[in-house]
Design a protein around this motif. Sequence first.
Motif, PDB file in Angstrom:
ATOM      1  N   ASP A   1      -8.787 -20.765 -62.162  1.00 61.52           N
ATOM      2  CA  ASP A   1      -8.554 -22.255 -61.804  1.00 61.52           C
ATOM      3  C   ASP A   1      -9.042 -22.436 -60.231  1.00 61.52           C
ATOM      4  O   ASP A   1      -9.368 -23.577 -60.025  1.00 61.52           O
ATOM      5  N   ILE A   2      -8.717 -21.475 -59.332  1.00 59.64           N
ATOM      6  CA  ILE A   2      -9.095 -21.766 -57.955  1.00 59.64           C
ATOM      7  C   ILE A   2     -10.439 -21.570 -57.826  1.00 59.64           C
ATOM      8  O   ILE A   2     -10.955 -22.471 -56.957  1.00 59.64           O
ATOM      9  N   THR A   3     -11.126 -20.851 -58.655  1.00 61.32           N
ATOM     10  CA  THR A   3     -12.623 -20.816 -58.426  1.00 61.32           C
ATOM     11  C   THR A   3     -13.458 -22.361 -58.944  1.00 61.32           C
ATOM     12  O   THR A   3     -14.148 -22.912 -58.295  1.00 61.32           O
ATOM     13  N   LYS A   4     -12.799 -22.802 -59.732  1.00 63.23           N
ATOM     14  CA  LYS A   4     -13.004 -24.189 -60.299  1.00 63.23           C
ATOM     15  C   LYS A   4     -13.044 -25.185 -59.219  1.00 63.23           C
ATOM     16  O   LYS A   4     -13.624 -26.068 -59.117  1.00 63.23           O
ATOM     17  N   TYR A   5     -11.781 -25.219 -58.677  1.00 57.08           N
ATOM     18  CA  TYR A   5     -11.439 -26.068 -57.653  1.00 57.08           C
ATOM     19  C   TYR A   5     -12.505 -26.105 -56.539  1.00 57.08           C
ATOM     20  O   TYR A   5     -13.024 -26.924 -56.148  1.00 57.08           O
ATOM     21  N   LEU A   6     -12.586 -24.650 -56.189  1.00 56.20           N
ATOM     22  CA  LEU A   6     -13.619 -24.630 -54.928  1.00 56.20           C
ATOM     23  C   LEU A   6     -14.985 -25.076 -55.249  1.00 56.20           C
ATOM     24  O   LEU A   6     -15.643 -25.537 -54.538  1.00 56.20           O
ATOM     25  N   LEU A   7     -15.404 -24.776 -56.576  1.00 62.62           N
ATOM     26  CA  LEU A   7     -16.854 -25.127 -56.859  1.00 62.62           C
ATOM     27  C   LEU A   7     -16.856 -26.879 -57.002  1.00 62.62           C
ATOM     28  O   LEU A   7     -17.934 -27.074 -56.286  1.00 62.62           O
ATOM     29  N   SER A   8     -16.056 -27.639 -57.017  1.00 65.39           N
ATOM     30  CA  SER A   8     -15.797 -28.877 -57.057  1.00 65.39           C
ATOM     31  C   SER A   8     -15.787 -29.324 -55.611  1.00 65.39           C
ATOM     32  O   SER A   8     -16.600 -30.228 -55.312  1.00 65.39           O
ATOM     33  N   ILE A   9     -15.384 -28.490 -54.856  1.00 65.72           N
ATOM     34  CA  ILE A   9     -15.361 -28.801 -53.180  1.00 65.72           C
ATOM     35  C   ILE A   9     -16.848 -28.596 -52.884  1.00 65.72           C
ATOM     36  O   ILE A   9     -17.387 -29.301 -51.869  1.00 65.72           O
ATOM     37  N   LEU A  10     -17.341 -27.357 -53.179  1.00 69.25           N
ATOM     38  CA  LEU A  10     -18.717 -26.868 -52.657  1.00 69.25           C
ATOM     39  C   LEU A  10     -19.655 -27.729 -53.031  1.00 69.25           C
ATOM     40  O   LEU A  10     -20.576 -28.275 -52.483  1.00 69.25           O
ATOM     41  N   SER A  11     -19.607 -28.334 -54.230  1.00 70.84           N
ATOM     42  CA  SER A  11     -20.627 -29.125 -54.758  1.00 70.84           C
ATOM     43  C   SER A  11     -20.740 -30.596 -54.035  1.00 70.84           C
ATOM     44  O   SER A  11     -21.903 -31.239 -54.155  1.00 70.84           O
ATOM     45  N   THR A  12     -19.818 -31.019 -53.269  1.00 68.07           N
ATOM     46  CA  THR A  12     -19.740 -32.124 -52.747  1.00 68.07           C
ATOM     47  C   THR A  12     -19.809 -31.999 -51.050  1.00 68.07           C
ATOM     48  O   THR A  12     -20.489 -32.591 -50.245  1.00 68.07           O
ATOM     49  N   TYR A  13     -19.006 -31.004 -50.746  1.00 67.70           N
ATOM     50  CA  TYR A  13     -18.758 -30.753 -49.021  1.00 67.70           C
ATOM     51  C   TYR A  13     -19.175 -29.355 -48.831  1.00 67.70           C
ATOM     52  O   TYR A  13     -18.682 -28.868 -47.561  1.00 67.70           O
ATOM     53  N   GLY A  14     -20.311 -28.710 -49.370  1.00 69.76           N
ATOM     54  CA  GLY A  14     -20.408 -27.376 -49.205  1.00 69.76           C
ATOM     55  C   GLY A  14     -21.536 -27.326 -47.832  1.00 69.76           C
ATOM     56  O   GLY A  14     -22.310 -26.254 -47.986  1.00 69.76           O
ATOM     57  N   ASP A  15     -21.585 -28.315 -47.109  1.00 70.97           N
ATOM     58  CA  ASP A  15     -22.733 -28.362 -45.952  1.00 70.97           C
ATOM     59  C   ASP A  15     -22.512 -27.006 -45.236  1.00 70.97           C
ATOM     60  O   ASP A  15     -23.408 -26.333 -44.720  1.00 70.97           O
ATOM     61  N   ASN A  16     -21.151 -26.722 -44.785  1.00 69.87           N
ATOM     62  CA  ASN A  16     -20.956 -25.804 -43.857  1.00 69.87           C
ATOM     63  C   ASN A  16     -19.289 -25.525 -43.968  1.00 69.87           C
ATOM     64  O   ASN A  16     -18.600 -25.994 -44.669  1.00 69.87           O
ATOM     65  N   VAL A  17     -18.923 -24.407 -43.040  1.00 71.37           N
ATOM     66  CA  VAL A  17     -17.602 -24.070 -43.378  1.00 71.37           C
ATOM     67  C   VAL A  17     -16.491 -25.196 -42.900  1.00 71.37           C
ATOM     68  O   VAL A  17     -15.438 -25.282 -43.253  1.00 71.37           O
ATOM     69  N   TYR A  18     -16.975 -26.025 -41.938  1.00 71.80           N
ATOM     70  CA  TYR A  18     -16.113 -26.992 -41.450  1.00 71.80           C
ATOM     71  C   TYR A  18     -15.845 -28.063 -42.504  1.00 71.80           C
ATOM     72  O   TYR A  18     -14.616 -28.450 -42.709  1.00 71.80           O
ATOM     73  N   SER A  19     -16.916 -28.509 -43.158  1.00 73.45           N
ATOM     74  CA  SER A  19     -16.691 -29.606 -44.214  1.00 73.45           C
ATOM     75  C   SER A  19     -15.981 -28.988 -45.287  1.00 73.45           C
ATOM     76  O   SER A  19     -15.200 -29.668 -46.007  1.00 73.45           O
ATOM     77  N   VAL A  20     -16.185 -27.775 -45.553  1.00 69.25           N
ATOM     78  CA  VAL A  20     -15.396 -27.038 -46.888  1.00 69.25           C
ATOM     79  C   VAL A  20     -13.802 -27.175 -46.370  1.00 69.25           C
ATOM     80  O   VAL A  20     -12.987 -27.345 -47.096  1.00 69.25           O
ATOM     81  N   SER A  21     -13.502 -26.581 -45.061  1.00 70.02           N
ATOM     82  CA  SER A  21     -12.130 -26.427 -44.577  1.00 70.02           C
ATOM     83  C   SER A  21     -11.627 -27.925 -44.903  1.00 70.02           C
ATOM     84  O   SER A  21     -10.371 -28.117 -45.051  1.00 70.02           O
ATOM     85  N   GLN A  22     -12.060 -28.875 -44.242  1.00 70.06           N
ATOM     86  CA  GLN A  22     -11.454 -30.148 -43.950  1.00 70.06           C
ATOM     87  C   GLN A  22     -11.449 -30.892 -45.611  1.00 70.06           C
ATOM     88  O   GLN A  22     -10.522 -31.455 -45.931  1.00 70.06           O
ATOM     89  N   ALA A  23     -12.180 -30.441 -46.480  1.00 70.10           N
ATOM     90  CA  ALA A  23     -12.137 -30.876 -47.786  1.00 70.10           C
ATOM     91  C   ALA A  23     -10.908 -30.457 -48.408  1.00 70.10           C
ATOM     92  O   ALA A  23     -10.093 -30.973 -49.182  1.00 70.10           O
ATOM     93  N   LEU A  24     -10.630 -28.991 -48.256  1.00 66.52           N
ATOM     94  CA  LEU A  24      -9.661 -28.421 -48.573  1.00 66.52           C
ATOM     95  C   LEU A  24      -8.113 -28.984 -48.050  1.00 66.52           C
ATOM     96  O   LEU A  24      -7.134 -29.025 -48.745  1.00 66.52           O
ATOM     97  N   LYS A  25      -8.344 -29.558 -46.802  1.00 64.02           N
ATOM     98  CA  LYS A  25      -7.042 -30.223 -46.008  1.00 64.02           C
ATOM     99  C   LYS A  25      -6.755 -31.585 -46.516  1.00 64.02           C
ATOM    100  O   LYS A  25      -5.867 -32.176 -45.972  1.00 64.02           O
ATOM    101  N   SER A  26      -7.736 -32.069 -47.361  1.00 63.96           N
ATOM    102  CA  SER A  26      -7.469 -33.434 -47.688  1.00 63.96           C
ATOM    103  C   SER A  26      -6.639 -33.795 -48.677  1.00 63.96           C
ATOM    104  O   SER A  26      -6.758 -34.957 -49.221  1.00 63.96           O
ATOM    105  N   SER A  27      -5.805 -32.874 -49.559  1.00 62.69           N
ATOM    106  CA  SER A  27      -4.967 -33.205 -50.401  1.00 62.69           C
ATOM    107  C   SER A  27      -5.609 -33.441 -51.974  1.00 62.69           C
ATOM    108  O   SER A  27      -4.898 -34.077 -52.630  1.00 62.69           O
ATOM    109  N   LYS A  28      -6.746 -33.036 -52.039  1.00 63.66           N
ATOM    110  CA  LYS A  28      -7.417 -33.163 -53.397  1.00 63.66           C
ATOM    111  C   LYS A  28      -6.595 -32.495 -54.250  1.00 63.66           C
ATOM    112  O   LYS A  28      -6.318 -31.343 -54.067  1.00 63.66           O
ATOM    113  N   ILE A  29      -6.554 -33.245 -55.419  1.00 60.84           N
ATOM    114  CA  ILE A  29      -5.841 -32.582 -56.673  1.00 60.84           C
ATOM    115  C   ILE A  29      -6.717 -31.959 -57.495  1.00 60.84           C
ATOM    116  O   ILE A  29      -7.708 -32.594 -58.009  1.00 60.84           O
TER     117      ILE A  29
END
Length: 582
Positions: A516-544
């Motif tokens: 489940d956590i990997t599935k969540y991360l993959l959805s983040i990385l597919s859209t916001y995976g340009d760099n560590v900052y964009s990944v971190s910001q997406a994780l902090k965005s309260s995405k469900i």
Amino acid sequence: MNKFKLILFLIFIILTNCIYSQTDQRIIDSRFNAAVNLFENKNYTSALENFIWVIEDNELNSKTTVSYLFKAKCEINLKEYSQGKATLNYLLQYFPQSKYRNEALITLADLQINTSDYYGAMSSLTLLIDETTLPYYVNYAKLSGKKIALNYLSSSDLVSLYNNSKNQVTKPYLLYLLGQIYFKEEDIQSSKNSFKEIINLYPKSEEYNDAQNLYYYGGFEKRIGSAETIIGVMLPFSKNEEEHSTVNEILQGIQFAVDEYNKEHDEKIGILVRNTERNREKIFEIRDEFQSIPALKVVIGPLFSDEVGFANKAFYRTDIPLISPTATEDGLTLQNLNFFQANPSFETRGKVIANYAFNVDTIRRAAILSASDTYSSTLAKAFAREFTRLGGEVWVNTDYKTGNYNFKESVDKINAYRDTIQCIYAPVSSINDGAYVLSYLVVDSLQVDSLNIKIYGNQDWFSNTLLKSSSTIGNNLIFTSDYFIPFRDRDYIRFNDKFFELNKFDSNRNILYGYDITKYLLSILSTYGDNVYSVSQALKSSKISIGYHNNISFDNDRVNKFLNLIRYANGIFKLVDKYKLE
């Protein structure tokens, strides 16, 4: 003779004034202490009146400046933000030598953050670093300032703050943040210049070594610019790890999610697995390797709270997001601004069930029965804080020691209010505890079945062996759990069939922690995976993310705010809700 009388008269006047002064201070101290008690009990209006009396109805005294600080805190809690800010600015301007100055600056910064004045908050924290020599305040200000700068400020904001600062601790700190912000803005040359300035001007600074690595070796630049994507995985394998150990099953869940993703996408995502050995030095070695890999954008792991502490120290300055799928201790996210806790903390668990009891079941009067020497106590405290914050009343809060199952005294305390209380929160720390609690609550003394008193519990109630001893407790009991497997759900059945086909055994909770956590991360990385900052910001965005074992969405403290609520009825565990803490 007249001269002698004059001297006696002067002595009398001085002594009288001293006595009156001491008496006045005792009265002031008494009123101040009463105001503090009111403040701690969240009676901010009455507390404010007393703090104002100390300030305005008396001459300058030993409680004046601290009363200004508490006055501001009361005003802030009463949402009188402009008045609170004015009070703090008055304290800082007219009492610059006050020993409460550091706390006043922190309070002002928190107020400015809550009112979205991020530049003002950064200015307050920068001033704190400029002025204080106490490590606690310096570290607090730097940690908070980094979060503000990287999330809300521009390079021009940082340049302005840098030019206004004169402190040899603050200036390299601001330059280091400026370099990172330039990278976010894709101004690579300006970023390099910022790090070079630290190297040339501040060789003794805390930021010097990191600036050298970034400037000379380019690791930071490469990480920012890589188009490829790798997920790092840190797990504590033992020398003779069993095939179906917790660690191996979590890894299999991670691998299965990545395999699924790669079959459906042209741009593949890789994983790099490393063994932490649950060892501090090994984790620092992994850090050195991971931060040198341009494509590595996020790390899953570690699993256990102790090694999370090591990892947070190791990765603190790397800006690589870390996500633990299983760690539960409170306070872990405070150690690293880029650490995320996918498994709800003890604090969150207590708050969730209190929130549900108050808002959904409309409970207003509760009793608490917990073990004093285990995490049961932590859950009980969290429940009590949240329940009373919402407006509920805890009529009885009693405990016992694990292994000493004489509940008579505790049950007698609850029994005294059996006609008044609407629920009992009973977090246990083992099945044995649960069996004894169940015996007292249902059979011997309280007989909550017939009284229709609701029972709320924690994950240790998740036992068919335990609950089948009471045929009716299921009508009363709801407990929290970080997992619930929906065996009858059609989507889950299809998922489990695919997993079984590949692995030759059924999925379980450990598989789902990883999946489940990997599935969540993959959805983040597919859209916001340009760099560590964009990944971190997406994780902090309260995405469900809707998961099988639990949903995932991080709160402002980067802790998952979803938790399963489960009921036991007719020999079956049923999901009440995947409850989101608001």
